[in-house]
Design a protein around this motif. Structure first.
Motif, PDB file in Angstrom:
ATOM      1  N   GLN A  48       0.842  -1.185   0.000  1.00  0.00           N
ATOM      2  CA  GLN A  48       0.000   0.000   0.000  1.00  0.00           C
ATOM      3  C   GLN A  48       0.884   1.245   0.000  1.00  0.00           C
ATOM      4  O   GLN A  48       2.050   1.192   0.370  1.00  0.00           O
ATOM      5  N   PRO A  49       0.327   2.390  -0.409  1.00  0.00           N
ATOM      6  CA  PRO A  49       1.089   3.640  -0.257  1.00  0.00           C
ATOM      7  C   PRO A  49       1.368   3.896   1.221  1.00  0.00           C
ATOM      8  O   PRO A  49       0.631   3.448   2.095  1.00  0.00           O
ATOM      9  N   LEU A  50       2.428   4.616   1.475  1.00  0.00           N
ATOM     10  CA  LEU A  50       2.786   4.956   2.848  1.00  0.00           C
ATOM     11  C   LEU A  50       1.633   5.723   3.496  1.00  0.00           C
ATOM     12  O   LEU A  50       1.207   6.757   2.983  1.00  0.00           O
ATOM     13  N   PRO A  51       1.075   5.217   4.603  1.00  0.00           N
ATOM     14  CA  PRO A  51      -0.094   5.871   5.191  1.00  0.00           C
ATOM     15  C   PRO A  51       0.246   7.208   5.832  1.00  0.00           C
ATOM     16  O   PRO A  51       1.355   7.415   6.321  1.00  0.00           O
ATOM     17  N   ARG A  52      -0.714   8.106   5.817  1.00  0.00           N
ATOM     18  CA  ARG A  52      -0.546   9.416   6.462  1.00  0.00           C
ATOM     19  C   ARG A  52      -0.797   9.323   7.957  1.00  0.00           C
ATOM     20  O   ARG A  52      -0.103   9.940   8.754  1.00  0.00           O
ATOM     21  N   VAL A  53      -1.815   8.564   8.330  1.00  0.00           N
ATOM     22  CA  VAL A  53      -2.138   8.387   9.750  1.00  0.00           C
ATOM     23  C   VAL A  53      -1.437   7.120  10.227  1.00  0.00           C
ATOM     24  O   VAL A  53      -1.617   6.049   9.653  1.00  0.00           O
ATOM     25  N   ILE A  54      -0.629   7.251  11.267  1.00  0.00           N
ATOM     26  CA  ILE A  54       0.205   6.148  11.721  1.00  0.00           C
ATOM     27  C   ILE A  54      -0.396   5.501  12.966  1.00  0.00           C
ATOM     28  O   ILE A  54      -0.755   6.178  13.927  1.00  0.00           O
ATOM     29  N   SER A  55      -0.489   4.157  12.929  1.00  0.00           N
ATOM     30  CA  SER A  55      -0.982   3.383  14.061  1.00  0.00           C
ATOM     31  C   SER A  55      -0.104   2.137  14.204  1.00  0.00           C
ATOM     32  O   SER A  55      -0.337   1.134  13.528  1.00  0.00           O
ATOM     33  N   PRO A  56       0.938   2.196  15.045  1.00  0.00           N
ATOM     34  CA  PRO A  56       1.866   1.067  15.151  1.00  0.00           C
ATOM     35  C   PRO A  56       1.192  -0.269  15.443  1.00  0.00           C
ATOM     36  O   PRO A  56       1.584  -1.296  14.883  1.00  0.00           O
ATOM     37  N   THR A  65       4.841   0.525  -0.465  1.00  0.00           N
ATOM     38  CA  THR A  65       5.739   0.885  -1.551  1.00  0.00           C
ATOM     39  C   THR A  65       5.859   2.400  -1.574  1.00  0.00           C
ATOM     40  O   THR A  65       4.886   3.106  -1.293  1.00  0.00           O
ATOM     41  N   MET A  66       7.052   2.876  -1.864  1.00  0.00           N
ATOM     42  CA  MET A  66       7.255   4.325  -1.912  1.00  0.00           C
ATOM     43  C   MET A  66       8.363   4.654  -2.907  1.00  0.00           C
ATOM     44  O   MET A  66       9.329   3.890  -3.068  1.00  0.00           O
ATOM     45  N   ALA A  67       8.196   5.769  -3.580  1.00  0.00           N
ATOM     46  CA  ALA A  67       9.193   6.263  -4.518  1.00  0.00           C
ATOM     47  C   ALA A  67       9.741   7.571  -3.990  1.00  0.00           C
ATOM     48  O   ALA A  67       9.023   8.360  -3.372  1.00  0.00           O
ATOM     49  N   GLY A  68      11.023   7.780  -4.212  1.00  0.00           N
ATOM     50  CA  GLY A  68      11.636   9.004  -3.714  1.00  0.00           C
ATOM     51  C   GLY A  68      13.137   8.968  -3.868  1.00  0.00           C
ATOM     52  O   GLY A  68      13.658   8.417  -4.850  1.00  0.00           O
ATOM     53  N   THR A  69      13.837   9.480  -2.865  1.00  0.00           N
ATOM     54  CA  THR A  69      15.286   9.630  -2.950  1.00  0.00           C
ATOM     55  C   THR A  69      15.946   9.163  -1.664  1.00  0.00           C
ATOM     56  O   THR A  69      15.546   9.568  -0.566  1.00  0.00           O
ATOM     57  N   THR A  96      10.338  10.904   0.281  1.00  0.00           N
ATOM     58  CA  THR A  96       9.389  10.438  -0.712  1.00  0.00           C
ATOM     59  C   THR A  96       9.081  11.538  -1.725  1.00  0.00           C
ATOM     60  O   THR A  96       9.362  12.721  -1.496  1.00  0.00           O
ATOM     61  N   ASP A  97       8.503  11.135  -2.832  1.00  0.00           N
ATOM     62  CA  ASP A  97       8.186  12.109  -3.885  1.00  0.00           C
ATOM     63  C   ASP A  97       7.198  13.169  -3.427  1.00  0.00           C
ATOM     64  O   ASP A  97       7.142  14.263  -3.992  1.00  0.00           O
ATOM     65  N   ASP A  98       6.412  12.842  -2.393  1.00  0.00           N
ATOM     66  CA  ASP A  98       5.475  13.845  -1.881  1.00  0.00           C
ATOM     67  C   ASP A  98       6.032  14.596  -0.671  1.00  0.00           C
ATOM     68  O   ASP A  98       5.290  15.252   0.057  1.00  0.00           O
ATOM     69  N   PRO A 122      17.579   8.666  -6.587  1.00  0.00           N
ATOM     70  CA  PRO A 122      16.210   8.175  -6.769  1.00  0.00           C
ATOM     71  C   PRO A 122      16.117   6.657  -6.623  1.00  0.00           C
ATOM     72  O   PRO A 122      17.001   5.935  -7.065  1.00  0.00           O
ATOM     73  N   ALA A 123      15.034   6.210  -5.997  1.00  0.00           N
ATOM     74  CA  ALA A 123      14.839   4.771  -5.788  1.00  0.00           C
ATOM     75  C   ALA A 123      13.365   4.496  -5.526  1.00  0.00           C
ATOM     76  O   ALA A 123      12.613   5.380  -5.099  1.00  0.00           O
ATOM     77  N   THR A 124      12.984   3.273  -5.809  1.00  0.00           N
ATOM     78  CA  THR A 124      11.650   2.789  -5.464  1.00  0.00           C
ATOM     79  C   THR A 124      11.805   1.652  -4.457  1.00  0.00           C
ATOM     80  O   THR A 124      12.607   0.738  -4.673  1.00  0.00           O
ATOM     81  N   VAL A 125      11.055   1.725  -3.376  1.00  0.00           N
ATOM     82  CA  VAL A 125      11.200   0.776  -2.269  1.00  0.00           C
ATOM     83  C   VAL A 125       9.935  -0.058  -2.126  1.00  0.00           C
ATOM     84  O   VAL A 125       8.814   0.475  -2.145  1.00  0.00           O
ATOM     85  N   LEU A 126      10.130  -1.359  -2.013  1.00  0.00           N
ATOM     86  CA  LEU A 126       9.075  -2.258  -1.553  1.00  0.00           C
ATOM     87  C   LEU A 126       9.525  -2.776  -0.203  1.00  0.00           C
ATOM     88  O   LEU A 126      10.605  -3.371  -0.091  1.00  0.00           O
TER      89      LEU A 126
END
Length: 223
Positions: A48-56, A65-69, A96-98, A122-126
């Motif tokens: 899934q995309p990296l969630p904005r709301v975090i709940s450990p 999955t995330m794309a960025g640097t 991340t790209d965002d 730049p890299a894409t992470v799973l």
């Protein structure tokens, strides 16, 4: 015969308690096996995309999955890997790209690779989100000055690398991180010793019955 009643009762009651404890551990083994199966299923789920709301509690092991640097800078956590020996987990900041900046557990390098250049860019992470529990009563404090870490204290690492207190552990990285061996999360780190405990309790029950028999035999011979 009256003097045999007490050892018989002690033997039966003790053996019953020990067998009950062993049976309870077998039940715990089934319960823990179900939990481990759920963890394995979650780890291998659709990313899934990296969630904005975090709940450990809910997002531990969540595949993302995330794309960025991959940014410059890294923390080195001392580990020992089976069949490879001691080395370092490498934790780098990832933007991340965002625009989010998080911790990325890139994987394992040998001990002598601590000073080697690390790839950035730049890299894409799973990977999987994780809140590891590396520290116990005998774990030394992290030596931040010499960049030698003994536990992945997420809050402390985040403060050091100026990231969110959020760790993603790499399963796959594109392009590949040369010289780095990913150490993806799995359920092997979750303790499941209930079978050993069950065997111990059942063995003690057998010994208890045997010793009770010896006791009774001696009493009979005295009679």
């Amino acid at each position: 015969m009256k003097r045999l009643i007490a050892p018989l009762l002690i033997g039966l009651i003790g053996a019953t308690i020990l067998v009950a404890l062993g049976t309870w551990q077998i039940q715990r083994l089934s319960w823990k096996s179900d939990i481990l199966a759920e963890i394995d299923q979650k780890i291998a789920g659709d990313p899934q995309p990296l969630p904005r709301v975090i709940s450990p509690s809910e997002q531990r092991y969540m595949p993302v999955t995330m794309a960025g640097t991959i940014e410059t800078g890294a923390l080195f956590v001392l580990v020992s890997v089976k069949r490879r020996g001691p080395g370092w987990r490498v934790i780098s900041p990832f933007t991340t790209d965002d625009g989010r900046r998080v911790l990325l557990d890139r994987g394992f390098v040998p001990t002598d690779a601590k000073g080697a250049p690390l790839a950035t860019g730049p890299a894409t992470v799973l990977g999987n989100m994780h809140w590891p529990d590396d520290r116990n009563s005998s774990t030394p404090d992290n030596d931040i000055t010499n960049n030698t870490w003994f536990a992945r204290d997420i809050q402390q690492m985040a403060e050091t690398l100026d990231t969110e207190p959020l760790l993603v552990i790499t399963r796959e990285l594109s392009p590949a991180d040369k010289g780095m061996t990913p150490l993806p999360v799995d359920s092997s780190g979750v303790a499941n010793d209930h079978l050993q405990y069950a065997v111990t309790w059942f063995s003690l029950a057998g010994i208890w019955i045997l010793m009770t028999g010896v006791w009774i035999r001696r009493l009979m011979h005295k009679g």
